[in-house]
Write a protein that holds these residues in place. Structure first.
Motif, PDB file in Angstrom:
ATOM      1  N   THR A 138      40.126  43.289  25.731  1.00  0.00           N
ATOM      2  CA  THR A 138      41.261  44.070  25.239  1.00  0.00           C
ATOM      3  C   THR A 138      42.067  43.245  24.235  1.00  0.00           C
ATOM      4  OG1 THR A 138      42.722  43.325  27.014  1.00  0.00           O
ATOM      5  CG2 THR A 138      41.414  45.309  27.427  1.00  0.00           C
ATOM      6  N   ASP A 165      40.999  48.761  23.123  1.00  0.00           N
ATOM      7  CA  ASP A 165      42.393  49.132  23.352  1.00  0.00           C
ATOM      8  C   ASP A 165      43.274  48.635  22.203  1.00  0.00           C
ATOM      9  OD1 ASP A 165      44.245  50.496  24.798  1.00  0.00           O
ATOM     10  OD2 ASP A 165      44.632  48.913  26.262  1.00  0.00           O
ATOM     11  N   ALA A 189      40.236  52.242  25.750  1.00  0.00           N
ATOM     12  CA  ALA A 189      40.080  51.200  26.763  1.00  0.00           C
ATOM     13  C   ALA A 189      38.632  51.201  27.239  1.00  0.00           C
ATOM     14  CB  ALA A 189      41.012  51.452  27.937  1.00  0.00           C
ATOM     15  N   PRO A 206      38.786  47.991  33.469  1.00  0.00           N
ATOM     16  CA  PRO A 206      40.041  47.896  32.698  1.00  0.00           C
ATOM     17  C   PRO A 206      41.280  47.749  33.574  1.00  0.00           C
ATOM     18  CG  PRO A 206      38.652  49.673  31.851  1.00  0.00           C
ATOM     19  CD  PRO A 206      38.017  49.198  33.127  1.00  0.00           C
ATOM     20  N   ARG A 210      44.866  45.398  33.439  1.00  0.00           N
ATOM     21  CA  ARG A 210      46.086  46.117  33.077  1.00  0.00           C
ATOM     22  C   ARG A 210      47.159  46.038  34.159  1.00  0.00           C
ATOM     23  NH1 ARG A 210      44.365  51.963  30.473  1.00  0.00           N
ATOM     24  NH2 ARG A 210      44.060  51.246  28.325  1.00  0.00           N
TER      25      ARG A 210
END
Length: 367
Positions: A138, A165, A189, A206, A210
């Motif tokens: 990311t 992302d 994502a 993901p 996050r």
């Protein structure tokens, strides 16, 4: 040597705790009646007789039952040790014959539950990379591993990177210099996928990167059968959907590669710069498995690493070589069967008829 250490060593030769107590009592007395040893060892006289027979069979003691009462004598330690040594030497050939010399298998899978550990594993794997890295990360976590990527590129590792992302290329422009051979971005994502040298990597959902309170877990794997599958999914499913934003300059020539994807990328970059690279390929003919060396000019490449792509299927990477004898030969990498030659090692040089290339850069920049 203290008593505890001595007892531990005697246990390795198969003596039980009571056998050890009985034997050590016999050593202290030299020769004694069963009743004397029973009192010293804290066992019954009947047990002393039973244990003594077992110890006698193994050469530790000698039972003298020709006298009344029966006495038990400890054999000299040198005799006991020599007999034990002879027994060990006797079984060595049989053990060697049955021993299968195989490499110790490393742990193939590790479950990772924290973002911090994921980052550590990625950095460690990147530091060990020799030939090739495929990675999706990311945009928010790219800075955490950026230095490791730059170091891998500086070592000559092929790095194919998707920054997921991501908003626009301008949003991460300052993070892309030197981080990869080719960089693509994707606004969506996606999982963090890493493979290194087709042997190891990580798969991270993901949510784990996050959120700190998720129950999702990552997998760190060390398995040569799995890594190519992950790399194939990366190149076949995610790479085509992402947009190319940066490509490194060609590496200086001459250069030699065992990684064929790196070979194809470097040849493609040369072709697109208007050059005609010359290659010497060591490998085998795919139709009869005979060794071969091919030398000639690269006239075409089929690949999907940089735009415009020219491959017919996602993981196709091949070169079309016009040999010094005027023949046309197709060259593929490990496991090639469609091409004429499966390459093991390729040397790329500047074509003698072209300009002398000595100072091409190797730093990623926007196209």
């Amino acid at each position: 040597m203290d008593d505890r250490t001595l007892n531990d060593l005697l246990r390795r030769f198969g003596l039980s705790d009571k056998e050890i107590d009985t034997y050590l009592s016999l050593l202290a007395h030299g020769e004694a009646k069963a009743s004397t040893i029973a009192d010293a060892a804290g066992v019954s006289k009947r047990y002393v007789y039973s244990v003594s027979e077992s110890l006698a069979e193994r050469g530790f003691v000698e039972v003298n039952d020709h006298v009344v009462p029966t006495t038990i004598r400890a054999n000299p330690p040198d005799e006991v040790i020599n007999r034990l040594r002879a027994d060990v030497d006797a079984i060595r050939p049989a053990l060697e014959e049955r021993f299968s010399r195989v490499e110790r298998q490393t742990e193939q899978f590790e479950v990772i539950k924290s973002r911090v550990t994921v980052t550590k594993r990625i950095r460690s794997l990147l530091a060990d990379a020799v030939d090739e890295v495929t990675l999706s990360i990311t945009a928010g976590h790219l800075p955490e591993i950026r230095d490791s990527l730059v170091e891998a590129v500086d070592r000559g590792v092929l790095v194919l990177l998707i920054v997921s992302d991501a908003g626009t290329a301008e949003d991460i422009e300052g993070e892309l210099d030197g981080v990869a051979s080719v960089v693509r971005t994707w606004s969506e994502a996606m999982p963090t996928l890493l493979t290194v040298d087709a042997a190891a990597g990580v798969v991270v959902p993901p949510e784990l990167l996050r959120r700190s309170n998720t129950d999702r877990q990552a997998i760190h794997f060390s398995q040569e059968q799995l890594a190519p599958v992950i790399a194939g999914s990366f190149l076949g499913n995610y790479w085509p959907a992402a947009s190319e934003v940066a490509t490194a300059d060609p590496a200086p020539l001459p250069a030699e590669y065992g990684n064929f994807r790196q070979t194809v990328l470097q040849a493609t970059l040369r072709l697109r710069a208007g050059e005609t690279p010359h290659v010497t390929v060591g490998g085998r003919w795919t139709d009869d498995d005979e060794p071969v060396e091919v030398s000639g000019r690269v006239v075409e490449s089929k690949q999907g690493m940089v735009e415009p792509t020219t491959n017919e299927f996602p993981v196709e990477n091949s070169l079309v070589v016009e040999t010094d004898e005027g023949e046309t030969v197709t060259v593929g990498g490990q496991g090639a069967f469609v091409e004429d030659v499966e390459a093991d090692l390729v040397r790329i040089e500047a074509d003698e008829s072209g300009p002398d290339e000595t100072d091409a850069g190797n730093v990623a920049g926007d196209e």
